[in-house]
Design an enzyme around this catalytic site. Structure first.
Site, PDB file in Angstrom:
ATOM      1  N   ASP A   7     -24.372  -9.295 -53.130  1.00 36.12           N
ATOM      2  CA  ASP A   7     -23.937 -10.086 -54.290  1.00 36.12           C
ATOM      3  C   ASP A   7     -22.559 -10.668 -54.014  1.00 36.12           C
ATOM      4  O   ASP A   7     -21.772 -10.105 -53.248  1.00 36.12           O
ATOM      5  CB  ASP A   7     -23.986  -9.274 -55.590  1.00 36.12           C
ATOM      6  CG  ASP A   7     -23.507  -7.844 -55.410  1.00 36.12           C
ATOM      7  OD1 ASP A   7     -22.972  -7.515 -54.336  1.00 36.12           O
ATOM      8  OD2 ASP A   7     -23.672  -7.042 -56.349  1.00 36.12           O
ATOM      9  N   GLU A   9     -22.600  -9.708 -61.827  1.00 33.85           N
ATOM     10  CA  GLU A   9     -21.877  -9.139 -62.978  1.00 33.85           C
ATOM     11  C   GLU A   9     -22.311  -9.803 -64.278  1.00 33.85           C
ATOM     12  O   GLU A   9     -21.991  -9.324 -65.360  1.00 33.85           O
ATOM     13  CB  GLU A   9     -20.366  -9.310 -62.791  1.00 33.85           C
ATOM     14  CG  GLU A   9     -19.783  -8.561 -61.602  1.00 33.85           C
ATOM     15  CD  GLU A   9     -19.834  -7.046 -61.747  1.00 33.85           C
ATOM     16  OE1 GLU A   9     -20.124  -6.544 -62.846  1.00 33.85           O
ATOM     17  OE2 GLU A   9     -19.597  -6.354 -60.742  1.00 33.85           O
ATOM     18  N   HIS A  65     -17.649  -6.738 -54.230  1.00 31.98           N
ATOM     19  CA  HIS A  65     -18.606  -7.679 -53.650  1.00 31.98           C
ATOM     20  C   HIS A  65     -18.033  -8.356 -52.392  1.00 31.98           C
ATOM     21  O   HIS A  65     -18.792  -8.877 -51.578  1.00 31.98           O
ATOM     22  CB  HIS A  65     -19.047  -8.716 -54.689  1.00 31.98           C
ATOM     23  CG  HIS A  65     -19.748  -8.107 -55.874  1.00 31.98           C
ATOM     24  ND1 HIS A  65     -20.326  -8.845 -56.880  1.00 31.98           N
ATOM     25  CD2 HIS A  65     -19.966  -6.810 -56.226  1.00 31.98           C
ATOM     26  CE1 HIS A  65     -20.864  -8.040 -57.787  1.00 31.98           C
ATOM     27  NE2 HIS A  65     -20.630  -6.795 -57.414  1.00 31.98           N
TER      28      HIS A  65
HETATM   29  C1  LIG Z   1     -22.428  -2.064 -60.301  1.00 32.63           C
HETATM   30  C2  LIG Z   1     -21.876  -2.605 -61.558  1.00 32.63           C
HETATM   31  O1  LIG Z   1     -20.754  -2.293 -61.922  1.00 32.63           O
HETATM   32  N1  LIG Z   1     -22.653  -3.458 -62.242  1.00 32.63           N
HETATM   33  C3  LIG Z   1     -22.308  -3.969 -63.534  1.00 32.63           C
HETATM   34  C4  LIG Z   1     -23.441  -4.822 -64.044  1.00 32.63           C
HETATM   35  C5  LIG Z   1     -23.116  -5.543 -65.333  1.00 32.63           C
HETATM   36  C6  LIG Z   1     -24.309  -5.793 -66.196  1.00 32.63           C
HETATM   37  C7  LIG Z   1     -24.019  -6.587 -67.446  1.00 32.63           C
HETATM   38  N2  LIG Z   1     -23.175  -7.718 -67.263  1.00 32.63           N
HETATM   39  C8  LIG Z   1     -23.440  -5.676 -68.522  1.00 32.63           C
HETATM   40  O2  LIG Z   1     -22.228  -5.637 -68.705  1.00 32.63           O
HETATM   41  O3  LIG Z   1     -24.221  -5.027 -69.208  1.00 32.63           O
HETATM   42  C9  LIG Z   1     -22.043  -2.815 -64.491  1.00 32.63           C
HETATM   43  O4  LIG Z   1     -21.200  -2.996 -65.395  1.00 32.63           O
HETATM   44  O5  LIG Z   1     -22.657  -1.735 -64.368  1.00 32.63           O
END
Ligand SMILES: CC(=O)N[C@@H](CCC[C@H](N)C(=O)O)C(=O)O
Length: 372
Positions: free
Chosen positions: A69, A128, A96
Site C-alpha cells: 500500500d 487508510e 507504507h
Molecule cells: C493497519 C491500519 O492501521 N489500518 C487502518 C485502516 C483504516 C480503516 C478505516 N479508514 C477506518 O478508520 O476504519 C486502521 O486504522 O486499522
C-alpha cells in the site's frame, strides 16, 4: 544487491506522504524507479494512482501477487529525523514507506533474475481510506490478470527486527468508519436559553457511546468503538450550532458490527429527541476482515520455521483493519506482521521503524517467492 539504496528510497518516500487517491508524486517516484530496472521481463500498468508490475516467469504454473500500500495519513510528524515529512499535516505514520521500499527491493531482484513463476507487484492506493483494494480488484487489469495467490505485510512496531508474526484464519477485524453531524441552534454564550448547544449534545453522545462495547456486545466477541476527532463551534463565547464526531468501529464478527450500528442509530435518535436537534450518520468506508488462507499460510509458517534468522510468532487477531481483506476474500493468500522495533506505535507522530528490517525482509521474501 545494494540494500542501502532501498533505505534511501524509503527515506525519499517518507518525505512525500500523500493521502488516498492523491498519491501522484508517489506514483511518479515509483514509476521512475521501476522504469530504471531492466525491462526484459517486466510489464508496467497504472490504475489511478496505483501501479501493476508483472514479472514474467520463465516456466510459470501460476501468478503470485505481492501487494504494497502506498498512501500516508493526515497527521503531523513529530520526529526530528533528517528525512521527516515535507508535506505538512501528512506522514507515513503507518509504515507504507517501508511497504513500498521492500516491494521495490523484491521487484529489483526479480527484474534482474527472472523468476520461475510469474509475479505481480501491486502498488495499491488509499489503504487508510477510502479504500483502494476493492476498486482495484474490480479494475479491468485485475479482472484480466487474476493472481492465483496473494501476499502482503504490515510493519509491527512492537516486535524486534527478525520477528514475523501471523496466524491461519482471522488476522484483522471488520472495520467501519463513523461520521456523525449534529445540528442545533447557535447563540450568545451568555444566553443559553435561546440556543441549542451541539458541543453539549455531541459530548453526551460520545459518553453514551462508551456503553455499547461494555453493555451490548458479548465480551468474548471483541469490538472497539473509537472516536478520534470531534469538531464543533466557532469561538469560545458562541454556543455551537454544529458539531461533528468522527470515529471507527472494529469487530471480529459481522453480527457485532450490525449490533453496534443499530445501537448507534438508537443513541443518535435519543440525542435528537433529548436535545431537540438533528443528526445524520455516515458510515464512510467499510473494510471486511483479513482472513488468512489456512493452507497457504501453513506453508509460509513452515518456511519461516526453517529459517535460522527468523523468529516466528503465532499472534492473536488484532483490531486493526486492512482493505487487503478484500483481496483475500477472492484470492488465497495471507498477510503477516513484520517486526520493526519502534518505541512508538502505528499512527503515532513519533513512529520510527528500524530500517534494518528492510534488507532482512527483501531477502526473506525473495527466498520465499522462489520457494513457492
Ligand atoms: C493497519 C491500519 O492501521 N489500518 C487502518 C485502516 C483504516 C480503516 C478505516 N479508514 C477506518 O478508520 O476504519 C486502521 O486504522 O486499522
Amino acid at each position: 544487491m545494494n540494500y542501502s539504496q532501498f533505505i534511501d528510497i524509503r527515506r525519499e518516500l517518507h518525505q512525500i506522504p500523500e493521502l488516498g487517491f492523491e498519491e501522484w508524486k508517489t506514483q511518479e517516484y515509483l514509476l521512475s524507479y521501476i522504469k530504471s530496472l531492466p525491462q526484459q521481463f517486466i510489464a508496467i500498468d497504472t490504475w489511478k494512482t496505483g501501479i501493476f508490475v508483472k514479472v514474467q516467469g520463465s516456466d510459470p504454473t501460476k501468478v503470485i501477487a505481492y501487494r504494497a500500500d502506498i498512501d500516508g495519513l493526515p497527521m503531523e510528524e513529530e520526529t526530528n529525523l533528517s528525512f521527516k515529512s515535507k508535506h505538512e499535516g501528512k506522514m507515513h505514520g503507518c509504515g507504507h514507506d517501508f511497504h513500498m521500499s521492500i516491494a521495490l527491493g523484491v521487484l529489483t531482484h526479480f527484474a534482474n533474475n527472472q523468476p520461475k513463476e510469474t509475479l505481480l507487484f501491486i502498488f495499491q492506493p488509499a489503504e487508510e481510506g477510502p479504500g483502494g483494494a476493492q476498486p482495484m480488484l474490480n479494475s479491468d487489469y485485475l479482472k484480466a490478470n487474476r493472481p492465483d495467490m496473494i501476499i502482503a505485510l504490515h510493519i509491527a512496531p512492537e516486535y524486534p527486527v527478525g520477528t514475523i508474526a501471523t496466524r491461519k484464519g482471522l488476522l484483522f477485524a471488520n472495520t467501519s468508519e463513523l461520521f456523525i453531524d449534529f445540528v442545533g441552534k447557535g447563540g450568545h454564550a451568555a444566553y443559553p436559553q435561546t440556543a441549542n448547544d451541539m458541543v453539549v449534545a455531541s459530548s453526551y453522545f460520545v459518553t453514551q457511546l462508551q456503553s455499547i462495547v461494555s453493555r451490548n456486545i458479548d465480551p468474548l466477541d471483541s469490538a472497539v468503538v473509537t472516536i478520534g476527532k470531534i469538531t464543533g463551534g466557532t469561538k469560545q463565547n458562541i454556543i455551537a450550532e454544529k458539531a461533528r464526531v468522527e470515529g471507527t468501529i472494529r469487530t471480529l464478527s459481522l453480527d457485532s458490527m450490525g449490533k453496534i450500528k443499530d445501537r448507534i442509530g438508537n443513541l443518535v435518535k435519543g440525542i435528537e429527541q433529548g436535545f431537540e436537534c438533528s443528526a445524520s450518520i455516515d458510515y464512510g468506508s467499510n473494510y471486511c476482515q483479513v482472513y488468512n488462507d489456512e493452507a497457504v499460510t501453513g506453508k509460509f509458517i513452515s518456511f519461516l520455521k526453517k529459517k535460522s534468522n527468523v523468529k516466528f510468532v503465532e499472534c492473536n487477531e488484532a483490531m486493526t483493519g486492512e482493505d487487503f481483506g478484500y483481496f483475500l476474500e477472492e484470492i488465497p493468500g495471507f498477510m503477516f506482521w513484520l517486526g520493526v522495533n519502534s518505541d512508538y506505535g502505528l499512527h503515532s507522530g513519533l513512529l520510527n521503524p528500524d530500517e534494518d528490517a528492510i534488507p532482512f525482509t527483501i531477502d526473506l521474501l525473495v527466498d520465499y517467492l522462489k520457494s513457492v
